[in-house]
Design an enzyme around this catalytic site. Sequence first.
Site, PDB file in Angstrom:
ATOM      1  N   SER A 267       0.834  -1.196   0.000  1.00 19.94           N
ATOM      2  CA  SER A 267       0.000   0.000   0.000  1.00 19.94           C
ATOM      3  C   SER A 267       0.872   1.250   0.000  1.00 19.94           C
ATOM      4  O   SER A 267       1.684   1.430  -0.911  1.00 19.94           O
ATOM      5  CB  SER A 267      -0.954  -0.042   1.196  1.00 19.94           C
ATOM      6  N   ASP A 486       3.958  23.922  -2.230  1.00 19.09           N
ATOM      7  CA  ASP A 486       5.397  23.884  -2.536  1.00 19.09           C
ATOM      8  C   ASP A 486       6.021  22.567  -2.079  1.00 19.09           C
ATOM      9  O   ASP A 486       7.127  22.533  -1.546  1.00 19.09           O
ATOM     10  CB  ASP A 486       6.112  25.066  -1.881  1.00 19.09           C
ATOM     11  N   HIS A 545      -7.470  -5.392  -0.932  1.00 17.70           N
ATOM     12  CA  HIS A 545      -6.245  -4.664  -0.606  1.00 17.70           C
ATOM     13  C   HIS A 545      -5.401  -5.394   0.435  1.00 17.70           C
ATOM     14  O   HIS A 545      -4.197  -5.173   0.531  1.00 17.70           O
ATOM     15  CB  HIS A 545      -6.621  -3.273  -0.094  1.00 17.70           C
TER      16      HIS A 545
END
Length: 571
Positions: A267, A486, A545
């Site tokens: 993951s 940023d 998952h």
Amino acid sequence: TAVMLGGLSRTAGRTVLVVSLTTAVRDAAAFSRPVHALTPLATVSSCYAKSPFQRRFATGGSKTEKTSGSSSRFGAVAMLLGGFAAAEFWKPNRDIHCKQLSMSAGSGQVGISKAASHKVGCVNDLPEGLVTTEHFFQVPLDYGNPKGETIEVFCRELRLQKNRDTEDLPALVFLQGGPGFPAGRPVSANSGWMKRALEEYRVFLLDQRGTGRSTAVTHETLAALPSPQAQAEHVGKMRADNIVRDCETIRRTVVGPDTKWAVLGQSFGGFCLLTYLSMAPEGLQYGLFTGGLAPVGDGCTADKVYRKTYLRAAQRSNRFYDRYPQHVDTVRHITSLLDRNPPDLPSGGKLTARRFLQVGLMLGSGSGLESMHYLLENPWKVGAEKTQLSYEFLCKVEACSAFEVSPLYAIAHEAIYCSGPGQASHWSAQRILQEFPLFDIKQTLHTPGQRVMLMGEHCFSWMFDGDYPALASLKEASDLLATRSDWPRLYDLEQLRKCTVPCAAAVYVDDMFVEIDLSLATAETIGSAPGGLPAKVWVTNEYQHSGLRDDGYRIVDKLLGMVRGTVNIPS
């Protein structure tokens, strides 16, 4: 021996460490959300320098272990004191120093910035021939300021008993899912992916910076910082780029600067592995991904991720209702009750309807449909005629969430999708939700018989408004992170295209959290340039998952066969 409850006491060159008898036991496997339980710590084992590595570093470089008396071991005694265990650790000669690393994505260059402390902790023998060794590293909080504040990073080395004296055993590091969760806590070597890996590797379980026994990031530690700006700046240092720098510090110190190791990324751990391939591929023998191929474009990719995963959450919700149709009414009834009058939770705060729907996160595991069924089969307070939820049910719902215990998962979640300057996430999951009216609670409740859709891996601004009381103090910091544009770049597309590290990935067709289309696009990028080595991909709908937790031996065995050419995938 000196004993002081609640901290450390130093006497005659020794340190007494006082440890709470209650410890969190986390799932020893790879699913990104740990399972929490409480267990008493019955004993604290003596800590001996048993392995060649331990002997070498415990004595400051010498291969000689034995000295007289109790100084030949790190810890000699543990005793129970009114709910605490006090363990004496011998301090001298446990420090070594390694060279610290500073890297920039795609540069392929490693700069030496300063010495980093490395300590070897306890060596313990676990059932079924598993030997564990603790490693502690002091690393810069900010690798751009190597002389500034440092934090501790912890990893646990695992070996089989038969390999404890094998000095040239190859190494594999496991990168846990998250963000914000430590590696699993092993109890034996006889099951799952660890069993397969330990057959030929020594395995390193990294508590990624900010988690577990590494210097923790909690709502309490963040509240101690002077301002929301300082909190946001600190959280911003917990991303994949610095996790990779920590890994390289550990590899160069413990494995050797000229020795590569394999990486298994589950993951979010796979996201970190992509950053590793971008920043320091020279340190990697193999790259193994399980449900962990992130989109790698510049800017913030969260919007495209959530447009896919909301659909997945709806599909998984419908599959749950198809299997357990009685719970269409159960969930509607509970949601309606909570929307009108949210009850107090046992640990504080209110169970709002929107918080309740986040239990849908459990649907992303292989056993998630059944777990949800058992949660919902008896939610009502006895004698309340379905007008009040039981205390037991409220406790279970509260235990489904790790947001307050591991706040990095909530506050840093969207930041994992921000690579390079120019774009902020702006609470992507909350914005994109407006494109999916089927998730609108009030509209659903006003439509008789309509199914209430459960949420997946989505984090929202409102989580810091009081629904989760421990997160409320982080509200301003969470908004600063959501508007930050940023961000350092996490992925270098050119470097990924030139990749020559053998890579194999398990991609799950029905993955609720990591979308198959985006994963396959990333896989096609790896090694796609002339002279590169394309990644091998195993696409399967056998698993959710949690595949690595559910069938780890088979998955890791197949991925290792793929990178070595002994398993013919793709055919």
